[in-house]
Design an enzyme around this catalytic site. Structure first.
Site, PDB file in Angstrom:
ATOM      1  N   SER A 287      -4.183  15.858  13.356  1.00 17.65           N
ATOM      2  CA  SER A 287      -3.426  16.983  13.916  1.00 17.65           C
ATOM      3  C   SER A 287      -3.073  17.905  12.761  1.00 17.65           C
ATOM      4  O   SER A 287      -3.004  17.472  11.608  1.00 17.65           O
ATOM      5  CB  SER A 287      -2.142  16.465  14.556  1.00 17.65           C
ATOM      6  OG  SER A 287      -1.241  17.523  14.825  1.00 17.65           O
TER       7      SER A 287
ATOM      8  N   TYR B  18       5.771  11.705  14.880  1.00 17.98           N
ATOM      9  CA  TYR B  18       4.384  12.142  15.078  1.00 17.98           C
ATOM     10  C   TYR B  18       3.767  12.578  13.749  1.00 17.98           C
ATOM     11  O   TYR B  18       2.656  12.174  13.390  1.00 17.98           O
ATOM     12  CB  TYR B  18       4.380  13.298  16.079  1.00 17.98           C
ATOM     13  CG  TYR B  18       3.009  13.789  16.491  1.00 17.98           C
ATOM     14  CD1 TYR B  18       2.183  13.026  17.306  1.00 17.98           C
ATOM     15  CD2 TYR B  18       2.543  15.038  16.076  1.00 17.98           C
ATOM     16  CE1 TYR B  18       0.936  13.492  17.705  1.00 17.98           C
ATOM     17  CE2 TYR B  18       1.299  15.511  16.466  1.00 17.98           C
ATOM     18  CZ  TYR B  18       0.496  14.734  17.286  1.00 17.98           C
ATOM     19  OH  TYR B  18      -0.738  15.198  17.676  1.00 17.98           O
TER      20      TYR B  18
HETATM   21  P1  NAD Z   1      -3.236  13.817  26.115  1.00 16.36           P
HETATM   22  O1  NAD Z   1      -1.825  13.372  26.222  1.00 16.36           O
HETATM   23  O2  NAD Z   1      -3.846  14.602  27.216  1.00 16.36           O
HETATM   24  O3  NAD Z   1      -4.204  12.565  25.869  1.00 16.36           O
HETATM   25  C1  NAD Z   1      -3.831  11.437  25.127  1.00 16.36           C
HETATM   26  C2  NAD Z   1      -4.455  10.220  25.801  1.00 16.36           C
HETATM   27  O4  NAD Z   1      -4.141   9.062  25.014  1.00 16.36           O
HETATM   28  C3  NAD Z   1      -3.891   9.975  27.213  1.00 16.36           C
HETATM   29  O5  NAD Z   1      -4.958   9.857  28.147  1.00 16.36           O
HETATM   30  C4  NAD Z   1      -3.125   8.679  27.060  1.00 16.36           C
HETATM   31  O6  NAD Z   1      -3.124   7.880  28.238  1.00 16.36           O
HETATM   32  C5  NAD Z   1      -3.860   8.018  25.905  1.00 16.36           C
HETATM   33  N1  NAD Z   1      -3.058   6.975  25.271  1.00 16.36           N
HETATM   34  C6  NAD Z   1      -1.752   7.012  24.940  1.00 16.36           C
HETATM   35  N2  NAD Z   1      -1.377   5.832  24.440  1.00 16.36           N
HETATM   36  C7  NAD Z   1      -2.471   5.030  24.466  1.00 16.36           C
HETATM   37  C8  NAD Z   1      -2.716   3.690  24.092  1.00 16.36           C
HETATM   38  N3  NAD Z   1      -1.728   2.897  23.615  1.00 16.36           N
HETATM   39  N4  NAD Z   1      -3.959   3.181  24.232  1.00 16.36           N
HETATM   40  C9  NAD Z   1      -4.948   3.962  24.757  1.00 16.36           C
HETATM   41  N5  NAD Z   1      -4.780   5.237  25.137  1.00 16.36           N
HETATM   42  C10 NAD Z   1      -3.549   5.760  24.988  1.00 16.36           C
HETATM   43  O7  NAD Z   1      -3.307  14.634  24.755  1.00 16.36           O
HETATM   44  P2  NAD Z   1      -4.531  15.271  23.965  1.00 16.36           P
HETATM   45  O8  NAD Z   1      -4.084  16.594  23.514  1.00 16.36           O
HETATM   46  O9  NAD Z   1      -5.804  15.128  24.674  1.00 16.36           O
HETATM   47  O10 NAD Z   1      -4.505  14.311  22.671  1.00 16.36           O
HETATM   48  C11 NAD Z   1      -5.663  13.740  22.099  1.00 16.36           C
HETATM   49  C12 NAD Z   1      -5.453  13.545  20.611  1.00 16.36           C
HETATM   50  O11 NAD Z   1      -5.347  14.828  19.996  1.00 16.36           O
HETATM   51  C13 NAD Z   1      -4.173  12.803  20.239  1.00 16.36           C
HETATM   52  O12 NAD Z   1      -4.440  11.938  19.152  1.00 16.36           O
HETATM   53  C14 NAD Z   1      -3.236  13.901  19.816  1.00 16.36           C
HETATM   54  O13 NAD Z   1      -2.252  13.448  18.913  1.00 16.36           O
HETATM   55  C15 NAD Z   1      -4.209  14.860  19.169  1.00 16.36           C
HETATM   56  N6  NAD Z   1      -3.744  16.226  19.064  1.00 16.36           N
HETATM   57  C16 NAD Z   1      -3.463  16.976  20.167  1.00 16.36           C
HETATM   58  C17 NAD Z   1      -3.081  18.297  20.002  1.00 16.36           C
HETATM   59  C18 NAD Z   1      -2.799  19.218  21.157  1.00 16.36           C
HETATM   60  O14 NAD Z   1      -2.360  20.347  20.914  1.00 16.36           O
HETATM   61  N7  NAD Z   1      -3.053  18.854  22.381  1.00 16.36           N
HETATM   62  C19 NAD Z   1      -2.950  18.843  18.725  1.00 16.36           C
HETATM   63  C20 NAD Z   1      -3.224  18.051  17.628  1.00 16.36           C
HETATM   64  C21 NAD Z   1      -3.635  16.750  17.805  1.00 16.36           C
END
Ligand code: NAD
Length: 257
Positions: free
Chosen positions: A130, A142
């Site tokens: 991230s 985080y």
């Molecule tokens: P999201 O919340 O839509 O997806 C995250 C997924 O992880 C969910 O489907 C959830 O059920 C799953 N999850 C949570 N805990 C879990 C566990 N213990 N075991 C297995 N699965 C688990 O969010 P996203 O934006 O798609 O996030 C994906 C990745 O991108 C994450 O690592 C997040 O930190 C990172 N990220 C997101 C953003 C953003 O702006 N959306 C920015 C930077 C980084």
């Protein structure tokens, strides 16, 4: 119209965590389109997703043994699952920190450890960090977890390089998913102001990079950290300063808008 372009991941077995929605689901789809046999996993039940809690050693061991039996090897792992927790430094609790780190750091470590015996030279691991891992982003549980994941990625790249296995991290900025849908509107607005490209990202901005890093097109790239953030982290905090004085110091006329 049929797509006649060569598939870059034909026959490759790739595990994606957190694939029930958001970026993980989009990554699973994009990798499948490139010919990969994707094992989409998530702790949440979803169609087409195998249940796997990334914090559970048992879940990983079961998956590894199933994959060994069905495919004999694994070519790729996308450590995408992640959770956030928006407590600040004055009110974050140790248990929050531990819970977020268990998913965001221990999860990827367990994934690497359990799937490594099935990986051969040419295999590729992508860790989803991230922009929090590159900055002082305020949700401290985080942010510290993503900095730790960055460290894990670099160590893994060094240790697995001699085995021909690559490890890279990507650092998304504000991407429109459930995670950001739960953020305050003011946070979204502030991101737009801080982002040189002036928009938020979509899952489609992230998936091509994941495909690239899993494919042999990136065969000499390991230990890299690639922001997908519209320029948010590149200016290192200089944008508000530049914006503040733009009108006063315009010498060559306005830039095209
Ligand atoms: P999201 O919340 O839509 O997806 C995250 C997924 O992880 C969910 O489907 C959830 O059920 C799953 N999850 C949570 N805990 C879990 C566990 N213990 N075991 C297995 N699965 C688990 O969010 P996203 O934006 O798609 O996030 C994906 C990745 O991108 C994450 O690592 C997040 O930190 C990172 N990220 C997101 C953003 C953003 O702006 N959306 C920015 C930077 C980084």
């Amino acid at each position: 119209m049929s797509d006649l372009s060569p598939k870059r991941l034909l026959g490759k077995v790739v595990v994606v965590t957190g694939a029930a929605g958001g970026q993980g689901a989009a990554e699973a789809e994009a990798l499948t389109r490139e010919g990969a046999r994707v094992i989409a996993t998530d702790v949440t039940e979803a169609p087409g997703c195998r249940r796997l809690d990334v914090t559970s050693e048992r879940d990983w061991a079961e998956l590894a043994s199933e994959l060994e039996e069905s495919y004999g090897q694994v070519h790729g792992l996308v450590n995408n699952a992640g959770v956030t927790w928006r407590a600040r430094i004055d009110d974050v609790r140790p248990e929050d920190l531990a819970r977020v780190h268990a998913v965001n750091v221990t999860g990827p470590l367990l994934g690497i450890q359990h799937l490594l015996p099935l990986m051969h030279p040419g295999a590729s691991i992508v860790n989803v960090g991230s922009t929090a891992a590159l900055t002082a982003h305020y949700p401290v549980a985080y942010t510290t977890s993503k900095w730790a994941l960055r460290g894990l990625s670099r160590t893994a790249a060094m240790e697995l390089g001699p085995h021909g296995i690559r490890v890279n991290s990507i650092h998304p900025g504000f991407i429109e998913t459930d995670m950001t849908a739960s953020a305050a509107p003011a946070f979204r607005e502030a991101n737009l102001l801080a982002t040189p490209l002036g928009r938020t990202g979509t899952v489609g901005d992230v998936t091509p990079l994941v495909v690239f890093l899993l494919s042999s097109d990136s065969s000499f790239i390991t230990g890299a950290e690639i922001p997908v953030d519209g320029g948010l982290t590149a200016h290192g905090g200089a944008k508000p300063l530049s914006d503040a004085v733009r009108d006063q110091h315009q010498q060559k006329g306005p830039l095209p808008t």
